[in-house]
Design an enzyme around this catalytic site. Structure first.
Site, mmCIF file in Angstrom:
data_model
loop_
_atom_site.group_PDB
_atom_site.id
_atom_site.type_symbol
_atom_site.label_atom_id
_atom_site.label_comp_id
_atom_site.label_asym_id
_atom_site.label_seq_id
_atom_site.Cartn_x
_atom_site.Cartn_y
_atom_site.Cartn_z
ATOM 1 N N GLY A 72 -3.279 -49.030 -35.143
ATOM 2 C CA GLY A 72 -3.337 -48.599 -33.743
ATOM 3 C C GLY A 72 -2.700 -47.254 -33.425
ATOM 4 C CG ASP A 127 -0.980 -49.340 -31.062
ATOM 5 O OD1 ASP A 127 0.045 -49.828 -31.576
ATOM 6 O OD2 ASP A 127 -2.084 -49.910 -31.104
ATOM 7 C CG ASP A 177 2.501 -58.084 -27.082
ATOM 8 O OD1 ASP A 177 2.905 -58.389 -25.951
ATOM 9 O OD2 ASP A 177 1.547 -58.655 -27.634
ATOM 10 C CG PHE A 196 -7.476 -57.982 -23.885
ATOM 11 C CD1 PHE A 196 -7.459 -56.959 -24.826
ATOM 12 C CD2 PHE A 196 -7.896 -59.240 -24.299
ATOM 13 C CE1 PHE A 196 -7.841 -57.163 -26.128
ATOM 14 C CE2 PHE A 196 -8.296 -59.466 -25.603
ATOM 15 C CZ PHE A 196 -8.267 -58.426 -26.518
ATOM 16 C CG ASP A 210 -8.254 -53.710 -32.661
ATOM 17 O OD1 ASP A 210 -7.035 -53.754 -32.426
ATOM 18 O OD2 ASP A 210 -8.841 -54.559 -33.348
ATOM 19 N NE ARG A 233 -8.625 -50.273 -34.886
ATOM 20 C CZ ARG A 233 -7.538 -51.042 -34.824
ATOM 21 N NH1 ARG A 233 -6.523 -50.682 -34.077
ATOM 22 N NH2 ARG A 233 -7.473 -52.182 -35.495
HETATM 23 C C1 PRP Z 1 -0.064 -54.196 -32.686
HETATM 24 C C2 PRP Z 1 0.707 -52.912 -32.440
HETATM 25 C C3 PRP Z 1 2.045 -53.208 -33.027
HETATM 26 C C4 PRP Z 1 2.227 -54.684 -32.784
HETATM 27 C C5 PRP Z 1 3.067 -54.878 -31.574
HETATM 28 O O1 PRP Z 1 -0.620 -54.134 -33.946
HETATM 29 O O2 PRP Z 1 0.113 -51.812 -33.032
HETATM 30 O O3 PRP Z 1 2.086 -52.918 -34.417
HETATM 31 O O4 PRP Z 1 0.923 -55.237 -32.590
HETATM 32 O O5 PRP Z 1 3.308 -56.218 -31.321
HETATM 33 P P1 PRP Z 1 4.751 -56.855 -31.257
HETATM 34 O O6 PRP Z 1 5.616 -55.996 -30.388
HETATM 35 O O7 PRP Z 1 4.473 -58.212 -30.653
HETATM 36 O O8 PRP Z 1 5.299 -56.988 -32.646
HETATM 37 P P2 PRP Z 1 -1.818 -55.087 -34.430
HETATM 38 O O9 PRP Z 1 -1.210 -56.263 -35.157
HETATM 39 O O10 PRP Z 1 -2.708 -55.410 -33.275
HETATM 40 O O11 PRP Z 1 -2.581 -54.222 -35.527
HETATM 41 P P3 PRP Z 1 -3.457 -52.873 -35.376
HETATM 42 O O12 PRP Z 1 -2.528 -51.786 -34.916
HETATM 43 O O13 PRP Z 1 -3.966 -52.639 -36.771
HETATM 44 O O14 PRP Z 1 -4.583 -53.130 -34.389
#
Ligand code: PRP
Length: 187
Positions: free
Chosen positions: A47, A104, A107, A156, A163, A169
């Site tokens: 991301g 990116d 959460d 969302f 993505d 993306r």
């Molecule tokens: C998302 C984002 C962070 C993580 C954040 O990655 O890029 O790495 O989740 O979440 P958290 O604060 O709950 O740990 P994702 O797993 O969606 O992978 P991607 O970036 O490859 O889409």
């Protein structure tokens, strides 16, 4: 033109340009005059890549880039508190590096809080964190980033690196995904 699966634009391309300019200027201010330490932007795949690219072009401070791919296990799984590393930093000179982890979105906060601890254990001189988007209402662990582009509500969101099922993306803005996109009724 707005993608038909986007219900609304949450962070426009113009606002992204402003927030990346602001963060790059702050990083330049914070990391000037550090002597011979190497500044490394560490992008967390996938991301972060678009945000990372924008920061690279706006930073005046010379820097290097590295990438990691990780997943964190949330509460309720057997591996609570664990970080699964799919792709690691292989360089062995972290003792010469100031690291800024680039994300990116934050959460639950698990990914970044685990990563900061991991990189300090690997011997990095310093570890700071930078995120384009932040969803503070979703936090499960106490964590705040050093550089935050924009706080957003718990919607969302896709685009600008984010993505849904690997799609969207490439959008140049952050948008809220229309429910039809994940219920499949409009495809
Ligand atoms: C998302 C984002 C962070 C993580 C954040 O990655 O890029 O790495 O989740 O979440 P958290 O604060 O709950 O740990 P994702 O797993 O969606 O992978 P991607 O970036 O490859 O889409």
């Amino acid at each position: 033109m707005m993608d038909s699966m986007i219900a609304k634009v949450l962070v426009s391309a113009e606002e992204i340009d402003e927030l990346t300019t602001r963060i790059a200027a702050k990083i330049d201010e914070d990391y000037s005059g550090r002597g011979d330490k190497r500044l490394v932007l560490l992008g967390i795949l996938k991301g972060s890549v678009v945000f990372l690219g924008d920061l690279m072009r706006k930073l005046k401070t010379p820097h290097e880039i590295e990438f990691m791919k990780v997943s964190s296990y949330g509460a309720g799984t057997k591996s609570t508190g664990e970080l699964k590393i799919h792709l690691d930093v292989t360089r062995s000179d972290l003792g010469d590096c100031d690291i800024i982890i680039v994300e990116d979105i934050i959460d639950s906060g698990r990914t970044l809080s685990h990563l900061v601890r991991y990189l300090k254990e690997r011997g990095a001189v310093s570890v700071r964190t930078c995120t384009c988007l932040d969803k503070p209402s979703r936090r499960e662990v106490d964590f705040s980033a050093d550089y935050v582009g924009r706080e957003i509500p718990d919607e969302f969101v896709v685009g600008y690196g984010l993505d849904y099922d690997e799609k969207y993306r490439m959008l140049p803005y952050v948008g809220v995904l229309a429910p039809e996109a994940y219920t499949g009724s409009a495809e």
